[in-house]
Design a protein around this motif. Sequence first.
Motif, short mmCIF file in Angstrom:
data_model
loop_
_atom_site.label_atom_id
_atom_site.label_comp_id
_atom_site.label_asym_id
_atom_site.label_seq_id
_atom_site.Cartn_x
_atom_site.Cartn_y
_atom_site.Cartn_z
N GLU A 161 -1.83 8.85 -2.63
CA GLU A 161 -2.13 8.39 -1.35
C GLU A 161 -3.20 7.67 -1.13
O GLU A 161 -4.02 7.17 -0.44
CB GLU A 161 -2.63 9.55 -0.59
CG GLU A 161 -1.58 10.69 -0.29
CD GLU A 161 -0.45 9.91 0.53
OE1 GLU A 161 -0.62 9.17 1.45
OE2 GLU A 161 0.74 10.78 0.61
N LEU A 162 -3.35 6.68 -2.45
CA LEU A 162 -4.53 5.71 -2.50
C LEU A 162 -3.99 4.68 -1.54
O LEU A 162 -5.16 4.17 -0.80
CB LEU A 162 -4.62 5.14 -3.95
CG LEU A 162 -4.91 5.95 -5.07
CD1 LEU A 162 -4.79 4.96 -6.50
CD2 LEU A 162 -6.41 6.49 -4.71
N GLY A 163 -3.08 4.21 -1.32
CA GLY A 163 -2.66 3.08 -0.37
C GLY A 163 -3.06 3.62 1.25
O GLY A 163 -3.27 2.75 1.93
N GLN B 140 -11.58 9.46 -7.59
CA GLN B 140 -11.43 9.73 -6.33
C GLN B 140 -10.14 10.54 -5.91
O GLN B 140 -9.91 11.01 -4.77
CB GLN B 140 -11.97 9.22 -5.46
CG GLN B 140 -13.55 8.68 -5.65
CD GLN B 140 -13.85 7.40 -4.37
OE1 GLN B 140 -13.03 6.91 -3.81
NE2 GLN B 140 -15.13 7.49 -4.52
N ARG B 141 -9.13 10.45 -6.88
CA ARG B 141 -7.85 10.66 -6.64
C ARG B 141 -7.52 12.17 -6.14
O ARG B 141 -6.58 12.29 -5.24
CB ARG B 141 -6.76 10.57 -7.98
CG ARG B 141 -6.44 9.05 -8.19
CD ARG B 141 -5.74 8.59 -7.34
NE ARG B 141 -3.98 9.45 -7.31
CZ ARG B 141 -3.23 9.03 -8.04
NH1 ARG B 141 -3.18 8.26 -8.92
NH2 ARG B 141 -2.18 9.87 -8.15
N ALA B 142 -8.28 12.92 -6.71
CA ALA B 142 -7.85 14.36 -6.17
C ALA B 142 -8.38 14.51 -4.75
O ALA B 142 -7.37 15.13 -4.13
CB ALA B 142 -9.07 15.33 -6.95
N TRP B 143 -9.46 14.05 -4.18
CA TRP B 143 -9.55 14.28 -2.75
C TRP B 143 -8.84 13.42 -1.96
O TRP B 143 -7.99 13.60 -0.79
CB TRP B 143 -11.10 14.47 -2.53
CG TRP B 143 -11.96 13.21 -2.40
CD1 TRP B 143 -12.51 12.97 -3.50
CD2 TRP B 143 -11.88 12.03 -1.78
NE1 TRP B 143 -13.30 11.58 -3.22
CE2 TRP B 143 -12.68 10.89 -1.93
CE3 TRP B 143 -11.44 11.85 -0.50
CZ2 TRP B 143 -13.19 10.01 -1.56
CZ3 TRP B 143 -11.60 10.54 0.35
CH2 TRP B 143 -12.55 9.47 -0.20
N LEU C 200 0.80 -1.28 -0.06
CA LEU C 200 0.07 -0.05 0.15
C LEU C 200 0.99 1.33 -0.12
O LEU C 200 0.29 2.47 -0.47
CB LEU C 200 -0.97 0.08 1.23
CG LEU C 200 -2.00 -1.13 1.29
CD1 LEU C 200 -2.86 -1.05 2.40
CD2 LEU C 200 -2.96 -1.01 -0.06
N ALA C 201 2.20 1.19 0.74
CA ALA C 201 3.00 2.46 0.74
C ALA C 201 3.47 2.61 -0.72
O ALA C 201 3.78 3.96 -1.15
CB ALA C 201 4.04 2.20 1.42
N ARG C 202 3.31 1.38 -1.77
CA ARG C 202 3.92 1.78 -3.10
C ARG C 202 2.61 1.94 -3.97
O ARG C 202 2.82 2.21 -5.22
CB ARG C 202 4.53 0.67 -3.50
CG ARG C 202 6.01 0.53 -3.05
CD ARG C 202 6.57 -0.75 -2.94
NE ARG C 202 7.88 -0.45 -1.96
CZ ARG C 202 8.23 -0.33 -0.89
NH1 ARG C 202 7.07 -0.12 -0.01
NH2 ARG C 202 9.44 -0.07 -0.32
N ALA C 203 1.46 1.97 -3.64
CA ALA C 203 0.34 2.68 -4.51
C ALA C 203 0.75 3.85 -4.99
O ALA C 203 0.95 4.86 -4.21
CB ALA C 203 -1.01 2.42 -3.67
N PRO C 204 0.03 4.46 -6.02
CA PRO C 204 -0.16 5.78 -6.57
C PRO C 204 -0.72 7.05 -5.59
O PRO C 204 -1.60 6.68 -5.05
CB PRO C 204 -0.82 5.71 -8.00
CG PRO C 204 -0.94 4.40 -8.30
CD PRO C 204 -0.89 3.38 -6.99
#
Length: 359
Positions: free
Chosen positions: A161-163, A224-227, A155-159
Amino acid sequence: MTGAEEPVLFHTAGRAAHITLNRPRALNALTHTMVRRIDEALTAWEADPAVETVVLTGAGERGLCAGGDIRAIHDDARHGDGSATRAFWRDEYRLNARIARYPKPYLAVMDGIVMGGGVGVSAHGGVRVVTERSQVAMPETGIGFVPDVGGTYLLARAPGELGTHLALTGARAGAADALLCGLADHCVPSASLRPLLDSLAELPVSEALARVVRTAPRGVLEDQRAWIDSCYAADTVEEIVRRLLAHGDPAAKEAAETLLAKSPTALKVTLASLRRARALGPLEHVLDQEYRVSCAALGTPDLVEGIRAQVVDKDRRPRWSPNELAAVSDADVARFFTPLGACELGLAAADEAAADPLT
């Protein structure tokens, strides 16, 4: 036990060796015995030239694996001394690392529910297949625990802050979202899984997949990436919650409300674990950290209480201690990362020694 009662089944078909998690009534939850048997099979198949591919699936219709047997962890933490759980985690995390380094193609079919320990035995594999039924999650903060089995590494390596979003909320990722976050590699319709598995007896993995891979159904995280990226970039859980509540997007507010229902201690330790994992490097280093954190969590009231509320009594009303984010200090969080001395997992040291035989 008869074959049907064995908790994990093994068979070979042509060039493929198959592992089937076989506790469908428990959604194939992992036990220590299952971990040991999988490791033994991987040892045998690694040395067998007739085995070219290893395939992981789950019995039943609900999913691959719901995680570790947390009821057993609850009972050990409450009535035992925790030694059985620490021994289980030690072997489980070593298996996770082994899967990540396995020298032959390891294809995990992540159909249906794949959570916690189920992620550990699948998402570290070299070939990860999801379907339109997939629900991949690390829901540990809801039981007063912290993502483990290499979950913080992934999860730390997801794009962006998705992780962080997935780790703190425990939200389930469908096929497209799992692909986006790096938790999976290919989407195959569930109706095509049997033809895929059958073809692996004769074909290399790449050729078998080429026949059945399709575009995943649209996910939700991309939109939802923006928020997510702006809110979860904060340095504290309190600030993350404040930003989510102030953002204005209904989904952001819902995420904030989800966080406020989780264990405050688990949330803060999870955020610290993710941030530290980004700088630790290889999986083995992160698993060493997760083992320290898991062992520390075993002695806290929130893990027993969280499992009680979710699995034992099922009242869904955990009484966290402390029950507010502000009551969890930096010192409280730091204690989870205290080195274990002679009791360390030691994967990083073993990996470094293997890489340099002169040490």
